[in-house]
Structures are given as C-alpha cells and as structure tokens.
Enzyme design. Structure first.
Site, short mmCIF file in Angstrom:
data_model
loop_
_atom_site.label_atom_id
_atom_site.label_comp_id
_atom_site.label_asym_id
_atom_site.label_seq_id
_atom_site.Cartn_x
_atom_site.Cartn_y
_atom_site.Cartn_z
N LYS A 22 36.16 30.21 -22.97
CA LYS A 22 37.00 31.33 -23.40
C LYS A 22 38.38 31.26 -22.76
O LYS A 22 39.40 31.45 -23.42
CB LYS A 22 36.34 32.65 -23.02
CG LYS A 22 37.25 33.87 -23.11
CD LYS A 22 36.63 35.06 -22.41
CE LYS A 22 37.58 36.26 -22.43
NZ LYS A 22 38.75 36.09 -21.53
N ASN A 23 38.42 31.00 -21.46
CA ASN A 23 39.69 31.02 -20.74
C ASN A 23 40.55 29.80 -21.01
O ASN A 23 41.67 29.69 -20.51
CB ASN A 23 39.45 31.18 -19.24
CG ASN A 23 38.93 32.55 -18.89
OD1 ASN A 23 39.15 33.51 -19.62
ND2 ASN A 23 38.20 32.66 -17.79
N CYS A 116 39.90 44.04 -20.14
CA CYS A 116 39.09 44.65 -19.09
C CYS A 116 39.97 45.33 -18.05
O CYS A 116 41.03 44.84 -17.68
CB CYS A 116 38.23 43.59 -18.39
SG CYS A 116 37.00 42.83 -19.45
N ARG A 121 46.63 44.04 -12.70
CA ARG A 121 46.84 42.62 -12.97
C ARG A 121 48.26 42.51 -13.53
O ARG A 121 48.46 42.29 -14.70
CB ARG A 121 45.81 42.10 -13.98
CG ARG A 121 44.42 42.01 -13.41
CD ARG A 121 43.59 40.99 -14.17
NE ARG A 121 43.00 41.58 -15.35
CZ ARG A 121 42.17 40.93 -16.15
NH1 ARG A 121 41.84 39.68 -15.91
NH2 ARG A 121 41.65 41.51 -17.21
N ASP A 306 35.30 35.38 -11.48
CA ASP A 306 34.52 35.72 -12.67
C ASP A 306 33.02 35.48 -12.50
O ASP A 306 32.21 36.05 -13.22
CB ASP A 306 35.03 34.93 -13.88
CG ASP A 306 36.28 35.54 -14.49
OD1 ASP A 306 36.73 36.59 -14.02
OD2 ASP A 306 36.82 34.94 -15.45
N ARG A 398 33.38 39.56 -26.14
CA ARG A 398 34.70 38.96 -25.93
C ARG A 398 34.58 37.56 -25.34
O ARG A 398 35.48 36.73 -25.51
CB ARG A 398 35.54 39.81 -24.96
CG ARG A 398 36.09 41.10 -25.55
CD ARG A 398 36.97 41.82 -24.53
NE ARG A 398 37.89 40.87 -23.93
CZ ARG A 398 38.02 40.65 -22.62
NH1 ARG A 398 37.27 41.31 -21.76
NH2 ARG A 398 38.90 39.78 -22.17
#
Length: 418
Positions: A22-23, A116, A121, A306, A398
C-alpha cells in the site's frame, strides 16, 4: 455499515500470497502523472486507497484501467491541476500527488488531506521542501494554492526528520526540475526505493535511495514504463501475527524478508520459529508466546511504527510483560481501548504502552480506530473464544486486499457483513 466477523480459536496453516505494498503503490501511481505515455503497474493491491488514487488521476485527465493486479495509467490527456476536497479527504496519502502535479502542470490546488487520525502529521516538511524547489504556496480557507512561475529548480534540502512522504514528494517534484536536487536526512524505507526504481525505469535519474542522501538529476521528460510493486511488509507482519496467536504454521509467498529484519527478530524472541528465503517467510509457533522486554519504533531499518499495533495485539497473549515505546506518531494508542474489550491488559501513558500478557481473549463487539489498529483487532479476534464483530472496517479496507479471504484460505473463519 459493513463489519467483519471472525470466529476465533482456529489454528491457521497453509500458504498465502502477499499483496503489493500500500505504501508503495500510492506514490508510484502519483508518479505516473510525470510520464508521457502509458505506465503499467503490476502487483497492485485491491484497496480503497488505490481506488481513490485512480479517481484522482481520472479527475486530473489521466486515462486509467484496472485488470486484476494490473493498473494502466496514461497521463497524456492530463488537463487539470486541482484535486477536489472530497477526494483529498478520502486518504491521508493524497498529499503525495502535490509534487507530481506541480512538476507536470506548473501549479496545483489541493485541500488538507484526510485519512487516519494518529495525532499531528504536519505537511510542513512537504511544503517547505517544495518552496525550496521554487514553488510559491498560498493557503486560503483550507486550500493550498501552489505555483512554480519560473519552473522547478534543483537545490539542496535538509530534512529535519526523515519523513517518507516528504522524501517522496521531493523526488516526484525534482525528477523534472532543472539541475540536481540533493536530499539530506532522507527516508530510507523500501517504499522510497520502489518509487525511485519506477521513475528510473521511466527515464529519471535518481540515485542513493536506501541511504540518507538521495540525488535527483532532473530530466526534461519521462516516458511510459512497466513496474511491479514490492510486497507489503506490514501485511506480512499482520499474517505472521495471525499465525502466532493461533499456534499456526503458515508460509507467506511473494514476501521480502530483507525488508523485515527488525520485525523477524521480535517474532523469534517471542518464541516463534521463523525461517525465510529470498521471497518467502514461514512462521510456526509450537510453544507458548513469550514476552519481548522492550520494543521501540523508529525510522527504517528499525522496528516500524505501522507494525506496532499488530505486534501489541500478539504480545497481549504472551507470558509476561512487554514495554512498547512509540517514537513516531503521537496518539497512536487509541486502538488499545478496543483490544481491552477482548480481554487485553494494556496501560498507556504518552509514548509508552505496558502490555501484560493474558491467557485468552473473549469475543466482543469492537470498532476500528485506524488502519493498523483495525488489523490489530483482526489478529486478536483470531484468538478469541466465540465470534468477534469488528465495525468501521473502512479503515482496514484502505490497506488490506481481501484479508478475510486470506484468513479463510489458512483455515480460519472470517466474513464481511454489509
């Protein structure tokens, strides 16, 4: 509202194939904006964040198709530089489109991104870095108006923190800038290297990824390219933890253990038998789960933030007490209140969580507070007595491609109710 239901106390065994990261896929999709011609992205996971990215690209004027794990993007028709507020709010990572749009169109208009809520951030690093490349940024009523009237020009950028997102945004913006850009204190994560590999295959000149100094030699244009997304290391941790809490024995194919060294050592210390080759991981647990005295999250290659919620869920069933220190995000422990509903004993204060292992969990109704906190609930639910109901699963969707299907392949019992 959709929810995931999991019937626990079933030992997991067998093989699954790991999804693409995903990242990694999100910045790569943003990078297709820079390319003239068609880009073919393989090993693309089926995630709601990916679907949002494709909606953003389509809104900008790109032609996008999706066929299984292959996404094709042609940006020749790009005709817009504005991302609607509704799309920006769908995912936090949407900020990574900023550098690419400015580089391709000379300007961009975006609102503050969603995603999220893990505490502050700030995107200050993104914005200040783009300003150094020649972008003029004005903020008005929650929107950012960005323009590079004289084009982008290479420069030296010293990051105060090795932010992954800021590093990626600089790379995307600098790929087509005049001259050379040097990023000092750059993020070293594999996902940054994957973005650079994709752009280099399209004609970019980027070197130094994986170190704290990255050089981007700007080129006039990029062409279409084919690229395969790296495996998702956090999804790998999730299935490893699922095996551990159920006393399982599973093999995760299409993994890259070299990206997970700090995590593999934690699982071994917790009493799991972990073996790996270049592209797979086997994790087996025969005895009891053991405490890991102290775990601290830090930037790559240290233990990833994570992975924290997922490993805390696992160690909540270990013998003894684990002290966990979160050094990346504030307010990351919201999900622990939901784990407590299942029987976990966790005390948090500031950056620290003290995890006292319990012998068993009991089924309950709980809800996701964020993506990885939701994954932690899935892991915990696999070890409960009875059926656990998890709501607000849009967070999980997600980042996880068919997580219930993979659980069922391994002999568990999980399903989604709408």
């Amino acid at each position: 509202m959709s929810k995931i239901l999991i019937e626990g106390n079933k030992r997991l065994s067998g093989e699954i194939r790991l999804q693409g990261a995903k990242n990694s896929v999100l910045p790569v999709l943003a990078g297709t904006i820079l390319c003239g011609g068609e880009c073919e992205i393989h090993n693309c996971p089926n995630l709601s964040d990916v679907n949002t990215s494709l909606k953003i690209l389509s809104h900008l004027g790109c032609y996008c198709t999706k066929d299984g794990e292959v996404v094709t993007v042609n940006s020749n028709g790009i005709n817009s530089f504005e991302i609607p507020d509704s799309l920006m709010r769908e995912m936090r990572s949407s900020i990574v489109f900023l550098g690419a749009i400015v580089a391709r169109m000379g300007k961009a208009v975006i609102s503050s991104p969603g995603g999220c809520e893990l505490g502050p951030r700030p995107i200050d690093l993104h914005l200040s870095s783009l300003e150094k490349l020649g972008v003029i940024i004005k903020e008005d009523h929650g929107f950012l108006y960005c323009e590079a009237p004289n084009g982008l020009k290479g420069t030296e950028i010293h990051l105060s923190f090795p932010s992954v997102g800021a590093t990626e945004n600089i790379i995307l913006a600098a790929a087509l800038a005049r001259g050379t850009t040097v990023i000092h204190n750059a993020a070293k994560e594999p996902e940054v290297s994957d973005l650079a590999d994709f752009l280099n295959s399209a004609g970019a000149k980027i070197c130094g990824c994986g170190s704290d100094t990255i050089e981007i030699h700007g080129v006039k244009s990029l062409h279409g390219a084919k690229h395969s997304i790296i495996p998702d290391r956090i999804a790998a941790v999730t299935y490893m933890a699922a095996s551990a809490v159920t006393g399982g024995d599973i093999i995760i194919k299409n993994a890259m253990p070299s990206h997970l060294m700090s995590v593999l050592s934690v699982f071994k210390e917790a009493g799991c038998n972990v073996t790996a080759d270049a592209r797979s991981i086997r994790i087996k647990r025969d005895g009891e789960l053991l405490r890991v005295p102290t775990i601290r999250t830090l930037v790559y290659p240290a233990f990833p933030t994570d992975a924290g919620p997922i490993v805390i869920a696992m160690l909540s069933l270990a013998q003894g007490t684990t002290v966990f220190v979160e050094n990346i995000f504030e307010n990351r422990y919201k999900y622990t209140e939901e784990l407590k509903r299942l029987g976990a004993k966790i005390k948090t204060e500031g950056k620290v969580a003290v995890v006292e292992g319990v012998k068993k969990f009991s089924a309950a109704c709980c809800e996701c507070t964020d993506l990885r906190g939701g994954a932690a609930l899935v892991v915990a639910a696999l070890a409960t007595e009875g059926v656990t109901e998890i709501s607000k699963i849009e967070h999980i969707l997600r980042g996880y491609d068919d997580i219930t299907g993979n659980i069922n392949i391994l002999g568990g019992k999980a399903w989604i109710e709408h």
